[in-house]
Design an enzyme around this catalytic site. Sequence first.
Site, PDB file in Angstrom:
ATOM      1  N   TYR A   1       1.145  -0.907  -0.249  1.00  0.00           N
ATOM      2  CA  TYR A   1      -0.319  -0.122   0.322  1.00  0.00           C
ATOM      3  C   TYR A   1       1.213   1.511  -0.186  1.00  0.00           C
ATOM      4  O   TYR A   1       0.720   2.424  -0.968  1.00  0.00           O
ATOM      5  CB  TYR A   1      -0.497  -0.148   1.143  1.00  0.00           C
ATOM      6  CG  TYR A   1      -2.431   1.457   1.496  1.00  0.00           C
ATOM      7  CD1 TYR A   1      -2.934   0.709   0.350  1.00  0.00           C
ATOM      8  CD2 TYR A   1      -1.471   2.288   2.126  1.00  0.00           C
ATOM      9  CE1 TYR A   1      -3.935   1.810   0.606  1.00  0.00           C
ATOM     10  CE2 TYR A   1      -2.611   3.543   2.180  1.00  0.00           C
ATOM     11  CZ  TYR A   1      -3.943   3.246   1.487  1.00  0.00           C
ATOM     12  OH  TYR A   1      -5.091   4.097   1.506  1.00  0.00           O
TER      13      TYR A   1
ATOM     14  N   THR B   1     -13.275   5.230   7.148  1.00  0.00           N
ATOM     15  CA  THR B   1     -13.766   4.704   5.066  1.00  0.00           C
ATOM     16  C   THR B   1     -13.319   3.273   5.817  1.00  0.00           C
ATOM     17  O   THR B   1     -12.821   2.581   6.949  1.00  0.00           O
ATOM     18  CB  THR B   1     -12.674   4.699   4.246  1.00  0.00           C
ATOM     19  OG1 THR B   1     -11.074   4.886   4.663  1.00  0.00           O
ATOM     20  CG2 THR B   1     -12.537   6.675   3.861  1.00  0.00           C
TER      21      THR B   1
END
Length: 261
Positions: free
Chosen positions: A165, A200
Amino acid sequence: MNEPRVAIVTGAARGIGAATTLRLAASGWTVVAVDRATDDPRLPYGLGTRAQLDEVAAGASNVTAMVADATDLGQMRSVIDDTAAEHGGLDAFVAAAGVIAGGVPQWELDPAQEQAVLDVCLGAVLTASRVAIPALLKRPQPRRGRFLAVTSTAAVRGLPMLAAYCAAKAGVAGLIRALGQELRGTGVTTNAVAPGSTRTAILDESARLYALEGAEAFAAQQPLERLIEPAEVAALLAWLAGPDADAITGAIIPVDGGLSI
């Protein structure tokens, strides 16, 4: 009266993408909200759904939902072509699709999960630039085109057990800086926002990967001592899409609750 400006937002079924879609729509943009709206079998958690995408589109009359995979060049080219045919052109593209995987050292991460992160977090932005920038350049001069992306504080912080990531988001930052140079003098600018811990589904999955009780645990890392809300990131993206950001290009702007101070 000026015609509404036209934007495409990927990853629009939830999170930052959904918030950005609605913020742009509230500002008078015509928005095409794009999401794959299905899970990725390589990843162990659920992605946005068609019901969520439709709910976003139902939130404003100037939003249209479109199902497409942001990593697929052919599908995204069709999104661009359909948008131009329906609305006359394109003025802004917001690449907000993202996923996460990790929880183990990089060399132990399942290669399929690693590839999913690279495909969505970096590859989809490269794909978007390949199809969206030519469309933005089709607007006559003087034009005000915007190519925007969502990177992350992970691009510069080196988070353990989230190496893929971090690498993908760092790649987005480098891409945006380079595109800003390549587009000099065209009237098209490129910028990215770099959120900190934002409320999120990706943050929920991050909490699971770190074996935390929940995403709220990340709030302590930020000087604001709270999570960032998707609407706060969307507000900056909408501003970058507007006329007041004409002088900004190739920038990576933090929305990180003070982490970069």
